[in-house]
Design a protein around this motif. Structure first.
Motif, PDB file in Angstrom:
ATOM      1  N   GLU A  69      27.088   7.384 -22.718  1.00  0.00           N
ATOM      2  CA  GLU A  69      27.855   6.976 -21.528  1.00  0.00           C
ATOM      3  C   GLU A  69      29.298   7.458 -21.585  1.00  0.00           C
ATOM      4  N   ARG A  70      29.918   7.433 -22.742  1.00  0.00           N
ATOM      5  CA  ARG A  70      31.302   7.927 -22.883  1.00  0.00           C
ATOM      6  C   ARG A  70      31.396   9.419 -22.610  1.00  0.00           C
TER       7      ARG A  70
ATOM      8  N   GLU B 171      31.031  11.665 -14.529  1.00  0.00           N
ATOM      9  CA  GLU B 171      30.638  10.760 -13.449  1.00  0.00           C
ATOM     10  C   GLU B 171      29.478  11.297 -12.623  1.00  0.00           C
TER      11      GLU B 171
ATOM     12  N   THR C 206      23.546   4.937 -27.071  1.00  0.00           N
ATOM     13  CA  THR C 206      23.735   4.898 -25.614  1.00  0.00           C
ATOM     14  C   THR C 206      25.202   4.750 -25.237  1.00  0.00           C
ATOM     15  N   ASP C 207      26.001   4.091 -26.067  1.00  0.00           N
ATOM     16  CA  ASP C 207      27.438   3.995 -25.783  1.00  0.00           C
ATOM     17  C   ASP C 207      28.094   5.370 -25.816  1.00  0.00           C
TER      18      ASP C 207
ATOM     19  N   ARG D  84      29.242  11.230 -20.769  1.00  0.00           N
ATOM     20  CA  ARG D  84      28.673  11.589 -19.466  1.00  0.00           C
ATOM     21  C   ARG D  84      29.758  11.647 -18.396  1.00  0.00           C
TER      22      ARG D  84
END
Length: 191
Positions: free
Chosen positions: A119-120, A124, A115-116, A122
């Motif tokens: 998120e990195r 905005e 998940t980290d 993805r």
């Protein structure tokens, strides 16, 4: 049974070339009936008597390897599973831009997605929902510009193949034309 075959990595960037007419012939040689394909990226709908989807997927992949010298991953879905994936879309407002909404079908459950990393990667304005066997990605700037789309398979830790909303719905329409009821028990609850 009616099956939907999603082939990963064929006819992409001039590699792993497999004309759809040849794919139809290959599937028919393996006992598939009523075969039809949609676009060149490897989508087929057909009927086959095999009840074990993994066994049939392996047979198809091996036949392609034997004839074309590459072995694509083949994900087989039932119409019920694809219907459920469409009905479960968490981004219904994105359906109006079908090229920017993608479903990534996973070969196995994503037991420990990173998940980290997700998120990195993805942007905005991107949105993603990951279920154990399916990921939905809304990429308003387009899939070709999405770092998340490019890195999603690695972040999930499983083989995946993506299709945009338009393609998913067209394939589902083709499966529905086979006349098979979409409320059967096969693989219910996977997504």
């Amino acid at each position: 049974m009616t099956y939907i075959a999603l082939f990963r990595g064929i006819n992409v960037g001039g590699r792993n070339t497999l004309p759809m007419e040849d794919l139809v012939a290959l599937l028919e040689s393996l006992g598939c009936d009523d075969v039809s394909t949609y676009i060149q990226s490897g989508n087929a709908v057909f009927r086959h008597g095999e009840k074990q989807a993994p066994r049939l997927a392996a047979k198809i992949s091996s036949a392609i390897r034997d004839s074309y010298r590459f072995r694509p991953d083949v994900l087989l879905l039932t119409p019920e599973l694809l219907e459920q994936a469409v009905a479960s879309n968490p981004f219904p407002e994105a359906e109006s831009e079908p090229s920017k909404l993608h479903l990534f079908f996973l070969a196995a459950a994503a037991a420990s997605p990173d998940t980290d990393s997700i998120e990195r990667l993805r942007a905005e304005n991107e949105r993603i929902v990951v279920n154990p066997s399916l990921a939905y990605l809304h990429a308003p700037d387009g899939i070709g510009r999405s770092r998340l789309a490019a890195g999603l398979e690695k972040a999930l830790g499983v083989t995946a193949t993506g299709r945009n909303w338009r393609t998913v719905n067209k394939i589902l329409e083709m499966a529905r034309q086979r006349g098979e009821a979409l409320d059967g028990p096969a693989n219910r609850g996977r997504f």
